[in-house]
Motif scaffolding. Structure first.
Motif, PDB file in Angstrom:
ATOM      1  N   GLN A 101      46.272  30.432  37.877  1.00 20.52           N
ATOM      2  CA  GLN A 101      45.743  30.102  36.560  1.00 20.52           C
ATOM      3  C   GLN A 101      45.974  28.633  36.216  1.00 20.52           C
ATOM      4  O   GLN A 101      45.127  27.990  35.582  1.00 20.52           O
ATOM      5  CB  GLN A 101      46.401  31.004  35.501  1.00 20.52           C
ATOM      6  CG  GLN A 101      45.924  30.766  34.079  1.00 20.52           C
ATOM      7  CD  GLN A 101      44.538  31.307  33.834  1.00 20.52           C
ATOM      8  OE1 GLN A 101      43.888  31.791  34.750  1.00 20.52           O
ATOM      9  NE2 GLN A 101      44.072  31.222  32.594  1.00 20.52           N
ATOM     10  N   ASN A 143      35.912  38.063  26.042  1.00 18.76           N
ATOM     11  CA  ASN A 143      35.697  36.903  26.912  1.00 18.76           C
ATOM     12  C   ASN A 143      35.457  35.614  26.143  1.00 18.76           C
ATOM     13  O   ASN A 143      35.893  34.543  26.574  1.00 18.76           O
ATOM     14  CB  ASN A 143      34.499  37.164  27.844  1.00 18.76           C
ATOM     15  CG  ASN A 143      34.802  38.223  28.884  1.00 18.76           C
ATOM     16  OD1 ASN A 143      35.964  38.510  29.176  1.00 18.76           O
ATOM     17  ND2 ASN A 143      33.769  38.826  29.443  1.00 18.76           N
ATOM     18  N   ASP A 197      41.575  35.528  27.490  1.00 18.08           N
ATOM     19  CA  ASP A 197      42.408  35.604  28.690  1.00 18.08           C
ATOM     20  C   ASP A 197      43.660  34.740  28.613  1.00 18.08           C
ATOM     21  O   ASP A 197      44.530  34.849  29.477  1.00 18.08           O
ATOM     22  CB  ASP A 197      41.590  35.199  29.918  1.00 18.08           C
ATOM     23  CG  ASP A 197      40.696  36.335  30.396  1.00 18.08           C
ATOM     24  OD1 ASP A 197      41.245  37.381  30.778  1.00 18.08           O
ATOM     25  OD2 ASP A 197      39.479  36.179  30.375  1.00 18.08           O
ATOM     26  N   ARG A 199      48.359  36.105  30.782  1.00 16.56           N
ATOM     27  CA  ARG A 199      49.221  35.545  31.814  1.00 16.56           C
ATOM     28  C   ARG A 199      50.688  35.600  31.438  1.00 16.56           C
ATOM     29  O   ARG A 199      51.153  34.877  30.567  1.00 16.56           O
ATOM     30  CB  ARG A 199      48.807  34.103  32.110  1.00 16.56           C
ATOM     31  CG  ARG A 199      47.434  33.999  32.768  1.00 16.56           C
ATOM     32  CD  ARG A 199      47.407  34.777  34.063  1.00 16.56           C
ATOM     33  NE  ARG A 199      46.112  34.723  34.723  1.00 16.56           N
ATOM     34  CZ  ARG A 199      45.959  34.325  35.975  1.00 16.56           C
ATOM     35  NH1 ARG A 199      46.996  33.972  36.703  1.00 16.56           N
ATOM     36  NH2 ARG A 199      44.764  34.329  36.517  1.00 16.56           N
ATOM     37  N   PRO A 232      36.398  41.857  32.411  1.00 14.39           N
ATOM     38  CA  PRO A 232      36.879  40.583  32.960  1.00 14.39           C
ATOM     39  C   PRO A 232      35.838  39.958  33.889  1.00 14.39           C
ATOM     40  O   PRO A 232      34.956  40.639  34.414  1.00 14.39           O
ATOM     41  CB  PRO A 232      38.143  40.985  33.724  1.00 14.39           C
ATOM     42  CG  PRO A 232      38.524  42.328  33.202  1.00 14.39           C
ATOM     43  CD  PRO A 232      37.261  42.992  32.778  1.00 14.39           C
ATOM     44  N   ASP A 240      40.622  39.478  39.828  1.00 12.53           N
ATOM     45  CA  ASP A 240      41.905  38.847  39.544  1.00 12.53           C
ATOM     46  C   ASP A 240      42.212  38.853  38.053  1.00 12.53           C
ATOM     47  O   ASP A 240      43.355  39.103  37.631  1.00 12.53           O
ATOM     48  CB  ASP A 240      41.922  37.409  40.074  1.00 12.53           C
ATOM     49  CG  ASP A 240      42.045  37.357  41.593  1.00 12.53           C
ATOM     50  OD1 ASP A 240      42.365  38.402  42.191  1.00 12.53           O
ATOM     51  OD2 ASP A 240      41.825  36.279  42.178  1.00 12.53           O
ATOM     52  N   HIS A 241      41.199  38.559  37.242  1.00 13.69           N
ATOM     53  CA  HIS A 241      41.418  38.594  35.795  1.00 13.69           C
ATOM     54  C   HIS A 241      41.702  40.024  35.328  1.00 13.69           C
ATOM     55  O   HIS A 241      42.481  40.227  34.378  1.00 13.69           O
ATOM     56  CB  HIS A 241      40.200  38.027  35.067  1.00 13.69           C
ATOM     57  CG  HIS A 241      40.137  36.532  35.067  1.00 13.69           C
ATOM     58  ND1 HIS A 241      39.749  35.804  36.170  1.00 13.69           N
ATOM     59  CD2 HIS A 241      40.435  35.616  34.109  1.00 13.69           C
ATOM     60  CE1 HIS A 241      39.792  34.519  35.894  1.00 13.69           C
ATOM     61  NE2 HIS A 241      40.206  34.372  34.648  1.00 13.69           N
ATOM     62  N   TYR A 242      41.085  41.005  35.973  1.00  9.58           N
ATOM     63  CA  TYR A 242      41.391  42.398  35.625  1.00  9.58           C
ATOM     64  C   TYR A 242      42.863  42.696  35.904  1.00  9.58           C
ATOM     65  O   TYR A 242      43.546  43.328  35.087  1.00  9.58           O
ATOM     66  CB  TYR A 242      40.493  43.337  36.428  1.00  9.58           C
ATOM     67  CG  TYR A 242      40.681  44.803  36.089  1.00  9.58           C
ATOM     68  CD1 TYR A 242      39.973  45.393  35.051  1.00  9.58           C
ATOM     69  CD2 TYR A 242      41.578  45.600  36.807  1.00  9.58           C
ATOM     70  CE1 TYR A 242      40.144  46.733  34.731  1.00  9.58           C
ATOM     71  CE2 TYR A 242      41.762  46.938  36.497  1.00  9.58           C
ATOM     72  CZ  TYR A 242      41.041  47.503  35.461  1.00  9.58           C
ATOM     73  OH  TYR A 242      41.229  48.823  35.134  1.00  9.58           O
ATOM     74  N   HIS A 267      45.429  40.662  35.921  1.00 10.12           N
ATOM     75  CA  HIS A 267      46.328  40.020  34.963  1.00 10.12           C
ATOM     76  C   HIS A 267      46.218  40.635  33.576  1.00 10.12           C
ATOM     77  O   HIS A 267      47.214  40.731  32.858  1.00 10.12           O
ATOM     78  CB  HIS A 267      46.043  38.519  34.912  1.00 10.12           C
ATOM     79  CG  HIS A 267      46.499  37.792  36.140  1.00 10.12           C
ATOM     80  ND1 HIS A 267      47.833  37.531  36.387  1.00 10.12           N
ATOM     81  CD2 HIS A 267      45.821  37.281  37.191  1.00 10.12           C
ATOM     82  CE1 HIS A 267      47.942  36.871  37.540  1.00 10.12           C
ATOM     83  NE2 HIS A 267      46.735  36.713  38.044  1.00 10.12           N
ATOM     84  N   ARG A 268      45.021  41.050  33.204  1.00 14.38           N
ATOM     85  CA  ARG A 268      44.880  41.697  31.894  1.00 14.38           C
ATOM     86  C   ARG A 268      45.643  43.010  31.831  1.00 14.38           C
ATOM     87  O   ARG A 268      46.452  43.232  30.924  1.00 14.38           O
ATOM     88  CB  ARG A 268      43.397  41.944  31.589  1.00 14.38           C
ATOM     89  CG  ARG A 268      42.605  40.727  31.155  1.00 14.38           C
ATOM     90  CD  ARG A 268      41.202  41.153  30.733  1.00 14.38           C
ATOM     91  NE  ARG A 268      40.373  40.030  30.320  1.00 14.38           N
ATOM     92  CZ  ARG A 268      39.162  40.154  29.796  1.00 14.38           C
ATOM     93  NH1 ARG A 268      38.636  41.354  29.640  1.00 14.38           N
ATOM     94  NH2 ARG A 268      38.472  39.081  29.437  1.00 14.38           N
TER      95      ARG A 268
END
Length: 493
Positions: free
Chosen positions: A163, A256, A306, A310, A326, A330-332, A334-335
């Motif tokens: 990130q 988003n 987002d 993190r 997401p 990868d964003h999924y 971390h969420r």
């Protein structure tokens, strides 16, 4: 080194850390190391460069904080350790952890977070901190004006490294690394390590040790993954119904776009839900206040972009809800990692439109997880088609009973009993004596009864004559006397 868990059931006493920190961890109710802590701490304590990857919520902060603290010479007056973070919220959380561990040791920690007053940070630097935690942009700003020196830094940690680089800070991070000694130790930690990070690893690390704990499980195994399908215009109402159904003590709702934050907050507050927002464009004080109140349980839902995905560790978060899907797997990761942390159970819920179904399928395949579809029915989350199955089962139970007892079958519309008032009227009519029916034929005299008089043929003519006389008299009523006499003397035809 791929995550063996041989040390997982041991205590921190089996790791090469000072007894002071073992006692301090015990005071914080932390008895046994997690898998990433058990694997990464010994390697980092040896001074080797480390690339550590493990699931969100697996304890990465302690995995690098303990080795970092062991390298600090508290008698010196120079900065000896640096932690780089992508967001101010994660930075403040790490500062809090370090301060808890170093309480009473004389080790000084300072945050250098963007958005805060730089003049106040410069004043605090005069206290000679041993450790700084900050965002790359603010640290570079202080280095350029020569208010900060990293010539004595021994260890640098980049937390959520993917990130940090994704936010456009790669050049700043490399400039920061150049300002340090050549023999400094570099530690990269994250739940995901995309391919671009490898180029930085090759350029700035010396024979790094790769520590991966359960790389095949990128999300916590204690998480339940669900998704609900609805039209775009129904997403807000679906979110409201989901919150009413699960009633979580605390949940994070992700969108988003920053532009959607105010609209969603207003609609959910109007629906009676307790919600506040956290997004990058908000002021530092406002964001700090929102996070403080959310940790204290002052409201139920935190609506965030987002930026909140993190590293945030809020133990009472039980649900993560994706109002917008997401942008990638990868964003999924971390969420959904904001819940189900350190072995606790949690639920990750995504609200999608029919056109977004392929996104969920892609996440499921890429991450190797089962994301199950659910429907809202009668206040419950059920499998698709479950309501129809219930109706079929109900009919299957009722139909045999009808066939075996024909007399108890439901009456047809024609057979249904009449209303009570109608029944009473029918009974009253049937009780009355029958009236004689007039006959058009001449009645014969019998039993001494008089015959019924029949109308004669001249009756209609007489009726017409009488009508003419009455009409004439009505017209002459107001006429003068001479006209009346004239009319009376007029010969009749």
């Amino acid at each position: 080194m791929k995550g063996g868990v041989s040390r997982l059931n041991s205590h921190f006493t089996s790791l090469p850390i000072d007894d002071f920190y073992v006692r301090r961890l015990r005071e914080l109710n932390i008895e046994s190391p997690s898998a990433i802590q058990a694997e990464a701490i010994p390697v980092a304590m040896e001074g080797k460069d480390v690339v550590a990857q493990s699931q969100t919520g697996s304890g990465k902060t302690l995995a690098y904080s303990l080795p970092l603290l062991h390298k600090i010479d508290k008698t010196a007056k120079d900065i000896q350790g640096v932690v780089l973070v992508p967001t101010r919220e994660l930075g403040m959380q790490i500062v809090q952890t370090l301060e808890q561990l170093t309480e009473g040791t004389g080790i000084r920690v300072q945050s250098l977070i963007g958005g805060a007053a730089i003049s106040r940070q410069i004043d605090r630097l005069k206290l000679r901190p041993h450790l700084v935690v900050g965002t790359p942009g603010r640290i570079m700003e202080l280095l350029k004006i020569r208010k900060l020196s990293f010539h004595h830094v021994r260890t640098v940690v980049v937390d959520e490294v993917d990130q940090v680089f994704e936010l456009g800070s790669m050049q700043e991070v490399e400039a920061i690394l150049k300002s340090m000694m050549r023999d400094r130790q570099v530690l990269f930690f994250s739940a995901t390590m995309p391919q671009p990070v490898q180029a930085v690893i090759d350029r700035w690390m010396r024979d790094p040790v790769y520590v991966q704990v359960n790389p095949e499980h990128r999300t916590s195994q204690t998480l339940e993954h669900l998704f609900f399908v609805c039209d775009e215009r129904d997403k807000i109402d679906t979110l409201r119904r989901i919150v009413r159904l699960y009633n979580p003590p605390a949940a994070i709702v992700f969108v988003n776009e920053t532009d959607d934050v105010a609209e969603v907050v207003n609609k959910l507050q109007y629906a009676g839900l307790s919600i506040e927002s956290l997004y990058g464009e908000a002021g530092k004080q406002e964001r700090a206040k929102v996070m403080q109140q959310f940790r204290a349980g002052k409201f139920q839902l935190l609506l965030a972009t987002d930026i909140a995905a993190r590293g945030l560790d809020i133990p009472h978060v039980t649900q993560v809800i994706n109002l917008d899907p997401p942008i990638d797997a990868d964003h999924y990761v971390h969420r959904v990692g904001r819940t189900g942390r350190m072995g606790k159970r949690g639920t990750a819920i995504s609200i999608i439109t029919p056109k977004e179904r392929f996104i969920i399928n892609k996440f499921s395949k890429t991450l190797g997880i089962d994301i199950q579809e659910r429907e809202l029915s009668y206040g419950k989350a059920v499998e698709p088609g479950q309501e129809r199955k219930w109706d079929e089962q109900r009919r299957a139970r009722v139909e045999p009973a009808r066939r075996s007892s024909p007399g108890t079958a439901e009456p047809k519309p024609a057979d249904k009993p009449a209303p009570p008032k109608l029944e009473a009227a029918k009974a009253r009519i049937s009780a009355e004596p029958a009236r004689p029916v007039k006959s058009s034929a001449p009645a014969e005299a019998s039993n001494g009864a008089a015959p019924v008089k029949q109308p004669s043929a001249a009756a209609p003519a007489n009726k017409r004559k009488n009508d003419r006389v009455r009409t004439k008299e009505r017209k002459n009523k107001g006429a003068p006397r001479w006209l009346k006499e004239k009319q009376q003397n007029k010969p009749t035809t």
